[in-house]
Design a protein around this motif. Structure first.
Motif, PDB file in Angstrom:
ATOM      1  N   TRP A 136       3.721 -14.338 -30.278  1.00 53.47           N
ATOM      2  CA  TRP A 136       2.549 -13.803 -30.972  1.00 53.47           C
ATOM      3  C   TRP A 136       1.730 -12.999 -29.976  1.00 53.47           C
ATOM      4  O   TRP A 136       1.609 -13.373 -28.809  1.00 53.47           O
ATOM      5  N   GLN A 137       1.113 -11.912 -30.444  1.00 49.44           N
ATOM      6  CA  GLN A 137       0.270 -11.082 -29.583  1.00 49.44           C
ATOM      7  C   GLN A 137      -1.057 -10.733 -30.260  1.00 49.44           C
ATOM      8  O   GLN A 137      -1.082 -10.016 -31.262  1.00 49.44           O
ATOM      9  N   ARG A 138      -2.135 -11.277 -29.772  1.00 50.77           N
ATOM     10  CA  ARG A 138      -3.528 -10.903 -29.965  1.00 50.77           C
ATOM     11  C   ARG A 138      -4.118 -10.994 -31.373  1.00 50.77           C
ATOM     12  O   ARG A 138      -5.162 -11.585 -31.560  1.00 50.77           O
ATOM     13  N   THR A 139      -3.527 -10.341 -32.366  1.00 53.05           N
ATOM     14  CA  THR A 139      -4.181 -10.103 -33.647  1.00 53.05           C
ATOM     15  C   THR A 139      -4.704 -11.377 -34.297  1.00 53.05           C
ATOM     16  O   THR A 139      -3.996 -12.374 -34.388  1.00 53.05           O
ATOM     17  N   TYR A 140      -5.930 -11.327 -34.757  1.00 53.12           N
ATOM     18  CA  TYR A 140      -6.609 -12.345 -35.555  1.00 53.12           C
ATOM     19  C   TYR A 140      -6.882 -13.636 -34.792  1.00 53.12           C
ATOM     20  O   TYR A 140      -7.997 -14.100 -34.737  1.00 53.12           O
ATOM     21  N   TYR A 141      -5.837 -14.229 -34.174  1.00 52.81           N
ATOM     22  CA  TYR A 141      -6.016 -15.489 -33.444  1.00 52.81           C
ATOM     23  C   TYR A 141      -6.431 -15.246 -31.998  1.00 52.81           C
ATOM     24  O   TYR A 141      -6.834 -16.165 -31.305  1.00 52.81           O
ATOM     25  N   HIS A 142      -6.272 -14.043 -31.515  1.00 49.99           N
ATOM     26  CA  HIS A 142      -6.676 -13.587 -30.188  1.00 49.99           C
ATOM     27  C   HIS A 142      -5.883 -14.184 -29.032  1.00 49.99           C
ATOM     28  O   HIS A 142      -6.156 -13.864 -27.894  1.00 49.99           O
ATOM     29  N   PHE A 143      -4.903 -15.036 -29.290  1.00 51.81           N
ATOM     30  CA  PHE A 143      -4.110 -15.552 -28.181  1.00 51.81           C
ATOM     31  C   PHE A 143      -2.844 -14.725 -28.014  1.00 51.81           C
ATOM     32  O   PHE A 143      -2.447 -13.979 -28.905  1.00 51.81           O
ATOM     33  N   GLN A 144      -2.241 -14.862 -26.860  1.00 51.63           N
ATOM     34  CA  GLN A 144      -0.972 -14.219 -26.561  1.00 51.63           C
ATOM     35  C   GLN A 144       0.004 -15.313 -26.165  1.00 51.63           C
ATOM     36  O   GLN A 144      -0.282 -16.115 -25.274  1.00 51.63           O
ATOM     37  N   THR A 160       5.384  -6.453 -34.040  1.00 49.90           N
ATOM     38  CA  THR A 160       4.463  -6.268 -32.923  1.00 49.90           C
ATOM     39  C   THR A 160       4.751  -4.910 -32.296  1.00 49.90           C
ATOM     40  O   THR A 160       5.824  -4.689 -31.748  1.00 49.90           O
ATOM     41  N   TYR A 164       0.137  -5.734 -30.472  1.00 50.12           N
ATOM     42  CA  TYR A 164      -0.601  -6.356 -31.578  1.00 50.12           C
ATOM     43  C   TYR A 164       0.365  -6.756 -32.677  1.00 50.12           C
ATOM     44  O   TYR A 164       1.118  -5.932 -33.191  1.00 50.12           O
TER      45      TYR A 164
END
Length: 182
Positions: free
Chosen positions: A33-41, A106, A110
């Motif tokens: 996962w990268q960044r969007t909505y949850y802000h974690f990577q 992604t 993002y």
């Protein structure tokens, strides 16, 4: 399918490979996962894929995740170029009632996520990953015959040589068999 053409990007804790299947057991809390909505990577999932410069092909796999019962367990198909450019199609376990059939694209660091709820009783599914130059399509099927579209997308860095295959996250035992055709 020639398993000798596949290689690991992040080898899992345990795995088994023969000419017909791949079994993967991951450690907890792996994900893509990268960044969007949850802000974690999170760029920790085991990925088993092969490289190609073929511009037009389809890759079909059958996944069996009957051992998945932790929230966020997931497995499926992937095209992983680098940590900021990839796509995946999978089922993610939620609870005893439902799970998410979904896809993530992604581009440029993002992620987006498109899902639909399906019953948790579904424990096996087929995926067809198709390439048309730098455009891609993911389809799924419960019987390996009738496939339904999950996602069509464009990959900004997906026009040249790519890597594609399978992945697993969290703690699933993933059993996969498949084909590659031009």
């Amino acid at each position: 399918m020639d398993m000798t053409k596949f290689e690991w990007t992040r080898e899992p804790e345990k795995y088994y490979i023969d000419s017909r299947k791949v079994e993967i057991v991951t450690v907890p809390h792996t994900d893509l996962w990268q960044r969007t909505y949850y802000h974690f990577q999170n760029d920790t999932a085991p990925v088993f894929q092969m490289e190609t410069d073929e511009k037009f092909f389809s890759f079909v796999v059958k996944t069996d995740f009957s051992e998945s019962y932790h929230r966020f367990d997931q497995c499926g198909i992937v095209m992983y170029l680098d940590s900021e450019n990839w796509l995946k199609g999978s089922i993610e376990y939620e609870n005893e009632e439902f799970q998410h059939l979904g896809s993530v694209v992604t581009n440029g660091g993002y992620s987006d996520w498109a899902t639909t709820a399906i019953p948790s009783s579904v424990k096996s599914i087929w995926y067809r990953f198709s390439r048309r130059e730098d455009d891609y399509c993911i389809k799924c099927s419960e019987d390996g015959v009738k496939f339904d579209q999950m996602r069509i997308c464009h990959m900004n860095k997906g026009g040249g040589k790519i890597k594609f295959g399978i992945y697993a996250c969290f703690q699933p035992l993933l059993e996969i068999s498949g084909t590659f055709s031009k």
